[in-house]
Design a protein around this motif. Structure first.
Motif, PDB file in Angstrom:
ATOM      1  N   MET A 230      13.031  -1.535 -21.787  1.00 49.79           N
ATOM      2  CA  MET A 230      11.809  -2.241 -22.169  1.00 49.79           C
ATOM      3  C   MET A 230      10.729  -1.238 -22.534  1.00 49.79           C
ATOM      4  O   MET A 230      10.476  -0.290 -21.795  1.00 49.79           O
ATOM      5  CB  MET A 230      11.333  -3.127 -21.013  1.00 49.79           C
ATOM      6  N   LEU A 231      10.085  -1.452 -23.670  1.00 48.74           N
ATOM      7  CA  LEU A 231       9.017  -0.566 -24.103  1.00 48.74           C
ATOM      8  C   LEU A 231       7.791  -0.779 -23.233  1.00 48.74           C
ATOM      9  O   LEU A 231       7.377  -1.906 -22.975  1.00 48.74           O
ATOM     10  CB  LEU A 231       8.670  -0.848 -25.565  1.00 48.74           C
ATOM     11  N   ARG A 232       7.223   0.300 -22.776  1.00 47.74           N
ATOM     12  CA  ARG A 232       6.029   0.188 -21.948  1.00 47.74           C
ATOM     13  C   ARG A 232       5.089   1.309 -22.340  1.00 47.74           C
ATOM     14  O   ARG A 232       5.369   2.481 -22.116  1.00 47.74           O
ATOM     15  CB  ARG A 232       6.400   0.276 -20.467  1.00 47.74           C
ATOM     16  N   VAL A 233       3.959   0.975 -22.926  1.00 50.82           N
ATOM     17  CA  VAL A 233       3.021   1.984 -23.376  1.00 50.82           C
ATOM     18  C   VAL A 233       1.635   1.619 -22.897  1.00 50.82           C
ATOM     19  O   VAL A 233       1.334   0.467 -22.604  1.00 50.82           O
ATOM     20  CB  VAL A 233       3.006   2.132 -24.915  1.00 50.82           C
ATOM     21  N   GLU A 234       0.771   2.605 -22.842  1.00 56.95           N
ATOM     22  CA  GLU A 234      -0.619   2.409 -22.466  1.00 56.95           C
ATOM     23  C   GLU A 234      -1.500   3.081 -23.500  1.00 56.95           C
ATOM     24  O   GLU A 234      -1.301   4.251 -23.830  1.00 56.95           O
ATOM     25  CB  GLU A 234      -0.914   3.021 -21.086  1.00 56.95           C
ATOM     26  N   MET A 235      -2.473   2.351 -24.054  1.00 55.25           N
ATOM     27  CA  MET A 235      -3.429   2.940 -24.969  1.00 55.25           C
ATOM     28  C   MET A 235      -4.634   3.426 -24.164  1.00 55.25           C
ATOM     29  O   MET A 235      -5.045   2.801 -23.195  1.00 55.25           O
ATOM     30  CB  MET A 235      -3.894   1.911 -26.010  1.00 55.25           C
ATOM     31  N   HIS A 236      -5.207   4.521 -24.578  1.00 50.64           N
ATOM     32  CA  HIS A 236      -6.327   5.106 -23.842  1.00 50.64           C
ATOM     33  C   HIS A 236      -7.431   5.537 -24.787  1.00 50.64           C
ATOM     34  O   HIS A 236      -7.193   5.828 -25.958  1.00 50.64           O
ATOM     35  CB  HIS A 236      -5.858   6.331 -23.037  1.00 50.64           C
ATOM     36  N   GLU A 237      -8.641   5.524 -24.302  1.00 49.17           N
ATOM     37  CA  GLU A 237      -9.768   5.996 -25.092  1.00 49.17           C
ATOM     38  C   GLU A 237      -9.639   7.487 -25.360  1.00 49.17           C
ATOM     39  O   GLU A 237      -9.008   8.216 -24.608  1.00 49.17           O
ATOM     40  CB  GLU A 237     -11.079   5.736 -24.336  1.00 49.17           C
ATOM     41  N   LYS A 238     -10.284   7.911 -26.447  1.00 49.11           N
ATOM     42  CA  LYS A 238     -10.251   9.330 -26.808  1.00 49.11           C
ATOM     43  C   LYS A 238     -11.311  10.080 -25.997  1.00 49.11           C
ATOM     44  O   LYS A 238     -12.284  10.577 -26.529  1.00 49.11           O
ATOM     45  CB  LYS A 238     -10.493   9.491 -28.305  1.00 49.11           C
ATOM     46  N   LYS A 239     -11.118  10.101 -24.708  1.00 50.70           N
ATOM     47  CA  LYS A 239     -12.081  10.756 -23.827  1.00 50.70           C
ATOM     48  C   LYS A 239     -11.390  11.932 -23.165  1.00 50.70           C
ATOM     49  O   LYS A 239     -10.312  11.807 -22.598  1.00 50.70           O
ATOM     50  CB  LYS A 239     -12.594   9.779 -22.771  1.00 50.70           C
ATOM     51  N   MET A 240     -12.028  13.115 -23.238  1.00 50.87           N
ATOM     52  CA  MET A 240     -11.438  14.311 -22.668  1.00 50.87           C
ATOM     53  C   MET A 240     -12.364  14.890 -21.606  1.00 50.87           C
ATOM     54  O   MET A 240     -13.576  14.874 -21.779  1.00 50.87           O
ATOM     55  CB  MET A 240     -11.197  15.348 -23.759  1.00 50.87           C
TER      56      MET A 240
ATOM     57  N   LEU B  56       2.890   4.694 -14.818  1.00 45.57           N
ATOM     58  CA  LEU B  56       3.199   3.511 -14.037  1.00 45.57           C
ATOM     59  C   LEU B  56       4.653   3.522 -13.568  1.00 45.57           C
ATOM     60  O   LEU B  56       5.572   3.653 -14.372  1.00 45.57           O
ATOM     61  CB  LEU B  56       2.926   2.252 -14.861  1.00 45.57           C
ATOM     62  N   GLY B  57       4.843   3.427 -12.272  1.00 51.32           N
ATOM     63  CA  GLY B  57       6.183   3.432 -11.708  1.00 51.32           C
ATOM     64  C   GLY B  57       6.759   4.810 -11.453  1.00 51.32           C
ATOM     65  O   GLY B  57       7.865   4.935 -10.928  1.00 51.32           O
ATOM     66  N   GLY B  58       6.005   5.872 -11.836  1.00 54.20           N
ATOM     67  CA  GLY B  58       6.514   7.231 -11.676  1.00 54.20           C
ATOM     68  C   GLY B  58       7.547   7.566 -12.725  1.00 54.20           C
ATOM     69  O   GLY B  58       8.038   6.711 -13.460  1.00 54.20           O
ATOM     70  N   LEU B  59       7.883   8.844 -12.837  1.00 50.40           N
ATOM     71  CA  LEU B  59       8.868   9.260 -13.826  1.00 50.40           C
ATOM     72  C   LEU B  59      10.254   8.753 -13.467  1.00 50.40           C
ATOM     73  O   LEU B  59      10.634   8.711 -12.295  1.00 50.40           O
ATOM     74  CB  LEU B  59       8.907  10.788 -13.931  1.00 50.40           C
ATOM     75  N   GLN B  60      11.011   8.406 -14.520  1.00 47.46           N
ATOM     76  CA  GLN B  60      12.374   7.929 -14.348  1.00 47.46           C
ATOM     77  C   GLN B  60      13.272   8.622 -15.360  1.00 47.46           C
ATOM     78  O   GLN B  60      12.853   8.885 -16.497  1.00 47.46           O
ATOM     79  CB  GLN B  60      12.451   6.415 -14.531  1.00 47.46           C
ATOM     80  N   GLU B  61      14.483   8.907 -14.952  1.00 47.37           N
ATOM     81  CA  GLU B  61      15.442   9.549 -15.838  1.00 47.37           C
ATOM     82  C   GLU B  61      15.670   8.686 -17.083  1.00 47.37           C
ATOM     83  O   GLU B  61      15.840   7.472 -16.995  1.00 47.37           O
ATOM     84  CB  GLU B  61      16.758   9.771 -15.101  1.00 47.37           C
ATOM     85  N   GLY B  62      15.652   9.335 -18.250  1.00 48.38           N
ATOM     86  CA  GLY B  62      15.909   8.645 -19.502  1.00 48.38           C
ATOM     87  C   GLY B  62      14.674   8.151 -20.223  1.00 48.38           C
ATOM     88  O   GLY B  62      14.761   7.738 -21.379  1.00 48.38           O
ATOM     89  N   LYS B  63      13.512   8.191 -19.567  1.00 44.57           N
ATOM     90  CA  LYS B  63      12.281   7.762 -20.220  1.00 44.57           C
ATOM     91  C   LYS B  63      11.518   8.967 -20.765  1.00 44.57           C
ATOM     92  O   LYS B  63      11.774  10.112 -20.393  1.00 44.57           O
ATOM     93  CB  LYS B  63      11.415   6.948 -19.275  1.00 44.57           C
TER      94      LYS B  63
ATOM     95  N   GLN C 123       7.496   5.548 -22.050  1.00 40.26           N
ATOM     96  CA  GLN C 123       8.275   4.507 -22.691  1.00 40.26           C
ATOM     97  C   GLN C 123       9.737   4.887 -22.816  1.00 40.26           C
ATOM     98  O   GLN C 123      10.123   6.047 -22.664  1.00 40.26           O
ATOM     99  CB  GLN C 123       7.715   4.249 -24.095  1.00 40.26           C
ATOM    100  N   ASN C 124      10.528   3.868 -23.132  1.00 41.71           N
ATOM    101  CA  ASN C 124      11.888   4.103 -23.603  1.00 41.71           C
ATOM    102  C   ASN C 124      11.819   4.579 -25.046  1.00 41.71           C
ATOM    103  O   ASN C 124      10.833   4.320 -25.744  1.00 41.71           O
ATOM    104  CB  ASN C 124      12.705   2.812 -23.522  1.00 41.71           C
ATOM    105  N   PRO C 125      12.863   5.267 -25.534  1.00 37.98           N
ATOM    106  CA  PRO C 125      12.864   5.671 -26.939  1.00 37.98           C
ATOM    107  C   PRO C 125      12.718   4.466 -27.861  1.00 37.98           C
ATOM    108  O   PRO C 125      13.216   3.385 -27.580  1.00 37.98           O
ATOM    109  CB  PRO C 125      14.236   6.348 -27.101  1.00 37.98           C
ATOM    110  N   VAL C 126      12.008   4.662 -28.980  1.00 38.32           N
ATOM    111  CA  VAL C 126      11.826   3.610 -29.973  1.00 38.32           C
ATOM    112  C   VAL C 126      12.945   3.742 -31.001  1.00 38.32           C
ATOM    113  O   VAL C 126      13.121   4.809 -31.593  1.00 38.32           O
ATOM    114  CB  VAL C 126      10.457   3.726 -30.659  1.00 38.32           C
ATOM    115  N   GLY C 127      13.699   2.676 -31.223  1.00 40.75           N
ATOM    116  CA  GLY C 127      14.836   2.743 -32.121  1.00 40.75           C
ATOM    117  C   GLY C 127      14.518   2.263 -33.523  1.00 40.75           C
ATOM    118  O   GLY C 127      13.533   1.562 -33.760  1.00 40.75           O
TER     119      GLY C 127
END
Length: 277
Positions: free
Chosen positions: A1-11, A18-25, A144-148
């Motif tokens: 499942m694709l899971r992305v987060e958009m963020h403001e351009k603030k530095m 979210l959910g911590g790192l997982q193998e394959g993502k 995210q998962n890879p986009v195909g």
């Protein structure tokens, strides 16, 4: 499942994975390095505190020979540096940084090209935060998962004039064709096809069971094996296609019921990194 987060351009930027790192993502960072940048860094951290362990410190430097330094901070101590002098990250240019999590390493790619592997020194399961700092414009951070390809997505509520579609990708070195379609239940409102061998873009509409007259234009705005950003916008009169910030094509509506246009498709010989609808 694709899971992305958009963020403001603030530095600088600090945000959760979210959910911590997982193998394959994959962690994806899209931005532009400022011309004045001496260096910047992307950290994958175990928490957001100032003294948090850093599992991966990715640090391009431009104050001298262009070099990327990678390292790990554990218990407030830096480990041994790993350096690579051949950086694809160019100042004043857009970039896509991809960090694929595998069991043994982080596999790092820049603009669709393999850069290097970095072996885990801290278990990746502890990583839950990303930090981006210093001189760059930040457009997007995703986990995210890879986009195909082919890619297909529903436009909830139909196409709206104020909502742009943004696509990042890289045509393959041997690419012959890329295309996108904006569809409705009865046909295709906007068909946009890039033909590399002919160096031409073809635009058209499919309705009542047949294609209309083609609109062809030369000077293909894409280059093989080079990163692109496509923005598709529309108003009441036409679609406008922007490539890497430059207006490339316009196409007057033949099917004007924008609210009925509810599917976006992308096909072709390419790597697709991110789509915003």
């Amino acid at each position: 499942m694709l899971r992305v987060e958009m963020h403001e351009k603030k530095m600088p930027f600090t945000g959760p994975l979210l959910g911590g790192l997982q193998e394959g993502k994959t962690v994806v960072v899209i931005g532009r390095i400022l011309a004045t940048a001496g260096r910047f860094h992307v950290n994958l951290q175990c928490g957001s505190e100032s003294n948090a362990d850093i599992a991966l410190h990715f640090n391009p430097r431009y104050d001298g020979l262009a070099t990327v330094v990678l390292n790990t901070l554990q218990n407030s101590n830096w480990g041994s540096e790993e350096r690579k002098s051949d950086s694809f990250l160019l100042q004043n240019q857009p970039f896509i940084l991809q960090i694929l999590v595998t069991k043994e390493t982080y596999k790092i790619s820049v603009n669709g090209k393999y850069f290097m592997d970095y072996k885990h020194r801290i278990p990746f399961t502890r990583v839950d935060t990303i930090v981006v700092e210093k001189l760059m414009d930040l457009d997007f951070i995703g986990y995210q998962n890879p986009v195909g390809v082919p890619y297909k997505a529903v436009i909830n509520g139909g196409l709206q004039p104020e909502n742009d579609i943004v696509v990042y990708g890289v045509p393959n070195p041997d690419s012959k064709m890329m295309e996108f379609n904006l569809r409705h239940r009865y046909g295709v409102a906007f068909h946009y096809k890039s033909l590399f061998e002919e160096n031409v873009v073809v635009c058209n509409t499919f309705e009542n069971g047949k294609w209309g007259a083609e609109e062809r234009s030369g000077a293909l705005p894409f280059k093989k094996d080079q990163l692109f950003q496509v923005t598709i916008s529309c108003n009441k009169e036409q679609f406008t296609v922007w490539v890497n910030g430059q207006q490339a094509h316009t196409y007057k509506h033949r099917y004007a019921k924008l609210e009925d246009i509810d599917v976006f498709e992308f096909y072709g010989d390419m790597q697709l990194f991110f789509v915003k609808i």
